[in-house]
Design a protein around this motif. Structure first.
Motif, PDB file in Angstrom:
ATOM      1  N   ASP A   1       0.776  -1.177  -0.167  1.00  0.00           N
ATOM      2  CA  ASP A   1      -0.090   0.103  -0.036  1.00  0.00           C
ATOM      3  C   ASP A   1       0.835   1.223  -0.074  1.00  0.00           C
ATOM      4  O   ASP A   1       0.399   2.182  -0.583  1.00  0.00           O
ATOM      5  CB  ASP A   1      -0.971  -0.022   1.215  1.00  0.00           C
TER       6      ASP A   1
ATOM      7  N   GLU B   1       2.175   1.776  -3.597  1.00  0.00           N
ATOM      8  CA  GLU B   1       1.503   2.185  -4.632  1.00  0.00           C
ATOM      9  C   GLU B   1       0.865   3.831  -4.137  1.00  0.00           C
ATOM     10  O   GLU B   1       0.720   4.536  -4.891  1.00  0.00           O
ATOM     11  CB  GLU B   1      -0.151   1.422  -4.096  1.00  0.00           C
ATOM     12  N   GLU B   2       0.641   4.053  -2.892  1.00  0.00           N
ATOM     13  CA  GLU B   2       0.737   5.206  -2.615  1.00  0.00           C
ATOM     14  C   GLU B   2       1.833   6.213  -3.070  1.00  0.00           C
ATOM     15  O   GLU B   2       1.514   7.477  -3.656  1.00  0.00           O
ATOM     16  CB  GLU B   2       0.673   5.694  -0.980  1.00  0.00           C
TER      17      GLU B   2
ATOM     18  N   GLU C   1       3.708   5.674  -5.842  1.00  0.00           N
ATOM     19  CA  GLU C   1       3.501   5.846  -7.187  1.00  0.00           C
ATOM     20  C   GLU C   1       2.296   6.800  -7.627  1.00  0.00           C
ATOM     21  O   GLU C   1       2.662   7.395  -8.661  1.00  0.00           O
ATOM     22  CB  GLU C   1       3.357   4.173  -7.707  1.00  0.00           C
ATOM     23  N   ARG C   2       1.328   6.660  -7.051  1.00  0.00           N
ATOM     24  CA  ARG C   2       0.326   7.650  -7.266  1.00  0.00           C
ATOM     25  C   ARG C   2       0.486   8.713  -7.002  1.00  0.00           C
ATOM     26  O   ARG C   2       0.157   9.767  -7.793  1.00  0.00           O
ATOM     27  CB  ARG C   2      -1.036   7.097  -6.453  1.00  0.00           C
ATOM     28  N   ARG C   3       1.179   9.145  -5.734  1.00  0.00           N
ATOM     29  CA  ARG C   3       1.817  10.426  -5.561  1.00  0.00           C
ATOM     30  C   ARG C   3       2.624  10.994  -6.510  1.00  0.00           C
ATOM     31  O   ARG C   3       2.875  12.415  -7.107  1.00  0.00           O
ATOM     32  CB  ARG C   3       2.415  10.712  -4.124  1.00  0.00           C
TER      33      ARG C   3
ATOM     34  N   ALA D   1       2.735   9.988  -9.608  1.00  0.00           N
ATOM     35  CA  ALA D   1       1.857  10.081 -10.970  1.00  0.00           C
ATOM     36  C   ALA D   1       1.225  11.440 -10.940  1.00  0.00           C
ATOM     37  O   ALA D   1       1.173  12.156 -11.920  1.00  0.00           O
ATOM     38  CB  ALA D   1       1.069   8.827 -11.225  1.00  0.00           C
ATOM     39  N   ASP D   2       0.906  11.707  -9.819  1.00  0.00           N
ATOM     40  CA  ASP D   2       0.159  13.200  -9.530  1.00  0.00           C
ATOM     41  C   ASP D   2       1.012  14.404  -9.574  1.00  0.00           C
ATOM     42  O   ASP D   2       0.553  15.266 -10.292  1.00  0.00           O
ATOM     43  CB  ASP D   2      -0.664  13.071  -8.097  1.00  0.00           C
TER      44      ASP D   2
ATOM     45  N   SER E   1       1.557  14.691 -13.249  1.00  0.00           N
ATOM     46  CA  SER E   1       0.636  15.402 -13.889  1.00  0.00           C
ATOM     47  C   SER E   1       0.325  16.738 -13.740  1.00  0.00           C
ATOM     48  O   SER E   1       0.169  17.731 -14.556  1.00  0.00           O
ATOM     49  CB  SER E   1      -0.825  14.595 -13.644  1.00  0.00           C
TER      50      SER E   1
END
Length: 292
Positions: A275, A278-279, A281-283, A285-286, A289
């Motif tokens: 988790d 994933e957190e 990687e999401r940060r 990616a954000d 962006s």
């Protein structure tokens, strides 16, 4: 994730609860081991008054602290007492490892605890088999030793006093009955049939200057002391077997909880790590962006 957390917390609670019971019961084995191997006259371990003289005689003929001529006879009792002490010490150590492993969530401590408990289970089974197989031998040796004490009894000395205590307090006479005293060396030299130790009589004479009394007109105990010795051995056997079986059940339960808790903690930590990745990687990616 929440399911793994709840399961880990529940297993921790159960493990700590079982460990508490385990730590409370484990010292019973060292106490029982000291009771088997220590001198009952020292008064360190209280005993039932009716069985105290029986225990004293059993100690004198079976204890590893006895004289060299009876040292070979105490092997079973010495191994049994040492086994009880070892099981109690190892059980306490395993319980502490389980406690700290569950409290601090240390998987290595839980693994060591489970391995120690499995080894302890093997020791308990071995001790139980030894006790059940050697019970008859211990009883036979105790009877034979008391028989020899009767043959050489003269009325004074430490062992003669133990035999007097046994007969008086346990209300018995001889090994199988009062007729055993006809084989006593002193009685045979006098060539009499009504002479018994005063401890055999139901009413002790007052101000007696000798340990011997005439049974003529006096009521002597009819029951032999072999039954008392057998009752003492049976009492201790039942107690040790009960403790052994109860401890084995606790060991299996605690080892199962320790292994399951270790596995659950591993899964939970792996899920947490996944988790977290994933957190991140999401940060990441954000953040990319936003940069675009």
């Amino acid at each position: 994730m929440a399911r793994e957390e709840v399961k880990a917390d529940l297993l921790k609670f159960l493990s700590l609860l079982v460990t508490f019971v385990f730590l409370v019961s484990s010292p019973s084995f060292p106490r029982r081991g000291r009771r088997v191997t220590s001198d009952p006259r020292a008064g360190a371990e209280p005993s039932s008054p009716s069985f105290l003289p029986v225990r004293r005689v059993a100690y004198s003929v079976l204890s590893p602290l006895s004289r060299a001529r009876t040292r070979s006879e105490s092997e079973e009792l010495r191994v049994l007492g040492a086994g009880l002490l070892f099981i109690g010490a190892l059980g306490t150590a395993s319980g502490l490892l389980a406690f700290f492993g569950a409290r601090w969530e240390k998987r290595i401590l839980l693994l060591i605890c489970a391995c120690g408990l499995l080894f302890l289970l093997v020791c308990c089974i071995s001790l139980l088999l030894l006790l059940l197989l050697s019970k008859g031998q211990i009883e036979e040796k105790a009877d034979a030793a008391v028989g020899r004490m009767i043959l050489v009894y003269i009325g004074h000395g430490r062992r003669d006093g133990l035999l007097d205590d046994l007969q008086h307090q346990a209300e018995c006479c001889g090994l199988t009955g009062r007729s055993d005293w006809l084989r006593n060396a002193f009685v045979q030299t006098l060539n009499v049939t009504d002479l018994l130790p005063c401890s055999c009589l139901r009413t002790l004479p007052r101000d007696s200057e000798t340990a011997w009394c005439s049974s003529d007109g006096e009521v002597a105990h009819e029951q032999g002391c072999a039954e008392r010795l057998s009752s003492w051995l049976h009492e201790n056997t039942v107690t040790v077997v009960g403790l052994d079986v109860g401890l084995m059940v606790a060991q299996v339960l605690q080892a199962t909880l320790a292994l399951e808790l270790r596995r659950t903690i591993g899964r939970r930590d792996a899920r947490r790590a996944a988790d977290k990745r994933e957190e991140q990687e999401r940060r990441g990616a954000d953040a990319g962006s936003d940069a675009d």
